[in-house]
Design a protein around this motif. Structure first.
Motif, mmCIF file in Angstrom:
data_model
loop_
_atom_site.group_PDB
_atom_site.id
_atom_site.type_symbol
_atom_site.label_atom_id
_atom_site.label_comp_id
_atom_site.label_asym_id
_atom_site.label_seq_id
_atom_site.Cartn_x
_atom_site.Cartn_y
_atom_site.Cartn_z
ATOM 1 N N GLY A 16 0.798 -1.201 0.000
ATOM 2 C CA GLY A 16 0.000 0.000 0.000
ATOM 3 C C GLY A 16 0.835 1.257 0.000
ATOM 4 N N SER A 17 0.145 2.400 0.095
ATOM 5 C CA SER A 17 0.793 3.696 0.014
ATOM 6 C C SER A 17 0.318 4.618 1.124
ATOM 7 C CB SER A 17 0.510 4.367 -1.337
ATOM 8 O OG SER A 17 1.007 3.608 -2.420
ATOM 9 N N LEU A 18 1.179 5.533 1.507
ATOM 10 C CA LEU A 18 0.861 6.606 2.429
ATOM 11 C C LEU A 18 1.628 7.842 2.005
ATOM 12 C CD1 LEU A 18 1.055 4.957 5.979
ATOM 13 C CD2 LEU A 18 -1.011 5.842 4.883
ATOM 14 N N ARG A 19 1.075 9.004 2.299
ATOM 15 C CA ARG A 19 1.785 10.257 2.095
ATOM 16 C C ARG A 19 1.917 10.983 3.423
ATOM 17 N NH1 ARG A 19 0.221 15.669 -1.372
ATOM 18 N NH2 ARG A 19 -1.255 15.859 0.378
ATOM 19 N N LEU A 20 3.150 11.189 3.835
ATOM 20 C CA LEU A 20 3.428 11.925 5.050
ATOM 21 C C LEU A 20 3.640 13.399 4.731
ATOM 22 C CD1 LEU A 20 5.963 9.527 6.819
ATOM 23 C CD2 LEU A 20 3.452 9.483 6.851
ATOM 24 N N SER A 21 3.228 14.253 5.652
ATOM 25 C CA SER A 21 3.408 15.686 5.501
ATOM 26 C C SER A 21 4.200 16.230 6.678
ATOM 27 C CB SER A 21 2.056 16.405 5.427
ATOM 28 O OG SER A 21 1.302 15.999 4.311
ATOM 29 N N CYS A 22 5.026 17.209 6.396
ATOM 30 C CA CYS A 22 5.780 17.915 7.424
ATOM 31 C C CYS A 22 5.515 19.399 7.251
ATOM 32 C CB CYS A 22 7.272 17.613 7.310
ATOM 33 S SG CYS A 22 8.314 18.548 8.451
#
Length: 123
Positions: A16-22
Protein backbone atom coordinates in the motif's frame (compact mmCIF):
# COMPACT_ATOMS: atom_id res chain seq x y z
CA UNK A 1 11.74 29.41 16.28
CA UNK A 2 11.64 26.42 13.98
CA UNK A 3 8.64 24.14 14.41
CA UNK A 4 7.97 20.91 12.52
CA UNK A 5 4.73 18.93 12.66
CA UNK A 6 4.34 15.54 10.95
CA UNK A 7 1.06 13.99 9.86
CA UNK A 8 -0.25 11.23 7.60
CA UNK A 9 0.88 8.10 9.39
CA UNK A 10 -1.37 5.12 9.91
CA UNK A 11 -1.92 1.43 9.30
CA UNK A 12 -1.50 0.10 5.78
CA UNK A 13 -1.16 -3.33 4.19
CA UNK A 14 1.96 -4.53 2.45
CA UNK A 15 2.11 -2.96 -1.00
CA UNK A 16 0.00 0.00 0.00
CA UNK A 17 0.79 3.70 0.01
CA UNK A 18 0.86 6.61 2.43
CA UNK A 19 1.78 10.26 2.09
CA UNK A 20 3.43 11.93 5.05
CA UNK A 21 3.41 15.69 5.50
CA UNK A 22 5.78 17.92 7.42
CA UNK A 23 4.43 21.39 8.12
CA UNK A 24 7.29 23.73 8.92
CA UNK A 25 7.65 27.25 10.24
CA UNK A 26 10.65 29.44 10.94
CA UNK A 27 12.83 27.98 8.16
CA UNK A 28 15.19 29.96 5.95
CA UNK A 29 14.54 29.33 2.27
CA UNK A 30 18.12 29.86 1.17
CA UNK A 31 19.91 27.33 3.34
CA UNK A 32 17.57 24.97 5.21
CA UNK A 33 17.14 21.34 4.27
CA UNK A 34 14.36 19.01 5.42
CA UNK A 35 14.93 15.33 6.01
CA UNK A 36 12.75 12.36 6.87
CA UNK A 37 14.04 9.86 9.41
CA UNK A 38 12.54 6.75 10.91
CA UNK A 39 13.05 4.68 14.02
CA UNK A 40 11.72 1.22 14.83
CA UNK A 41 11.71 -0.16 18.39
CA UNK A 42 15.18 -1.27 19.42
CA UNK A 43 16.84 0.16 16.31
CA UNK A 44 18.83 3.29 15.62
CA UNK A 45 17.22 6.24 13.93
CA UNK A 46 18.04 6.18 10.23
CA UNK A 47 17.87 8.75 7.49
CA UNK A 48 15.28 8.07 4.78
CA UNK A 49 15.28 11.09 2.50
CA UNK A 50 16.23 14.75 2.35
CA UNK A 51 15.39 17.73 0.19
CA UNK A 52 17.09 21.09 -0.19
CA UNK A 53 14.58 23.92 0.05
CA UNK A 54 16.89 26.18 -1.95
CA UNK A 55 17.43 24.16 -5.12
CA UNK A 56 15.19 21.09 -4.76
CA UNK A 57 18.01 18.52 -4.74
CA UNK A 58 16.86 15.23 -3.23
CA UNK A 59 18.55 12.28 -1.58
CA UNK A 60 17.37 8.81 -0.56
CA UNK A 61 18.69 5.90 1.38
CA UNK A 62 19.12 2.82 -0.82
CA UNK A 63 16.33 0.81 0.78
CA UNK A 64 13.61 3.27 -0.34
CA UNK A 65 14.88 4.32 -3.77
CA UNK A 66 12.20 3.77 -6.39
CA UNK A 67 9.46 3.51 -3.75
CA UNK A 68 9.55 6.81 -1.83
CA UNK A 69 9.48 10.33 -3.24
CA UNK A 70 10.21 13.51 -1.31
CA UNK A 71 8.85 16.85 -2.48
CA UNK A 72 8.46 20.37 -1.17
CA UNK A 73 5.77 23.01 -1.53
CA UNK A 74 7.72 26.04 -0.40
CA UNK A 75 4.73 28.36 -0.69
CA UNK A 76 2.92 26.23 1.90
CA UNK A 77 6.05 25.52 3.95
CA UNK A 78 5.32 21.82 3.68
CA UNK A 79 7.47 18.83 2.75
CA UNK A 80 5.92 15.54 1.71
CA UNK A 81 7.09 11.95 1.65
CA UNK A 82 5.09 9.79 -0.76
CA UNK A 83 5.60 6.15 0.22
CA UNK A 84 4.58 3.44 -2.25
CA UNK A 85 5.00 -0.34 -2.27
CA UNK A 86 5.28 -0.35 1.50
CA UNK A 87 6.88 -3.29 3.25
CA UNK A 88 6.69 -4.48 6.87
CA UNK A 89 10.31 -3.37 7.22
CA UNK A 90 9.12 0.21 6.72
CA UNK A 91 7.19 0.10 10.00
CA UNK A 92 8.56 2.83 12.25
CA UNK A 93 7.94 6.23 13.73
CA UNK A 94 8.74 8.73 11.00
CA UNK A 95 10.20 12.11 11.90
CA UNK A 96 10.92 15.17 9.86
CA UNK A 97 13.92 17.26 10.79
CA UNK A 98 15.59 20.42 9.56
CA UNK A 99 19.20 21.40 9.06
CA UNK A 100 20.63 24.87 8.56
CA UNK A 101 23.13 23.59 6.00
CA UNK A 102 23.06 21.10 3.12
CA UNK A 103 21.16 17.82 3.18
CA UNK A 104 22.27 15.09 5.55
CA UNK A 105 20.91 11.62 6.29
CA UNK A 106 22.73 11.42 9.62
CA UNK A 107 20.35 12.04 12.50
CA UNK A 108 22.99 13.68 14.67
CA UNK A 109 23.54 16.36 12.03
CA UNK A 110 19.98 17.71 12.24
CA UNK A 111 19.07 20.83 14.20
CA UNK A 112 15.31 20.62 14.81
CA UNK A 113 12.87 17.73 15.05
CA UNK A 114 9.17 17.08 14.90
CA UNK A 115 7.43 14.70 17.30
CA UNK A 116 6.92 11.92 14.76
CA UNK A 117 4.07 10.02 13.14
CA UNK A 118 3.66 6.24 13.31
CA UNK A 119 3.59 4.14 10.15
CA UNK A 120 2.60 0.50 10.54
CA UNK A 121 2.75 -1.87 7.57
CA UNK A 122 0.98 -5.19 8.11
CA UNK A 123 1.87 -8.39 6.28
Amino acid sequence: EVQLVESGGGLVQTGGSLRLSCAASGLTFESDAIGWFRQAPGKEREGVSCISRRDGDTYYTDSVKGRFTISSDNAKNTVYLQMNSLKPEDTAVYYCASRERICSLYYYAMDYWGKGTLVTVSS
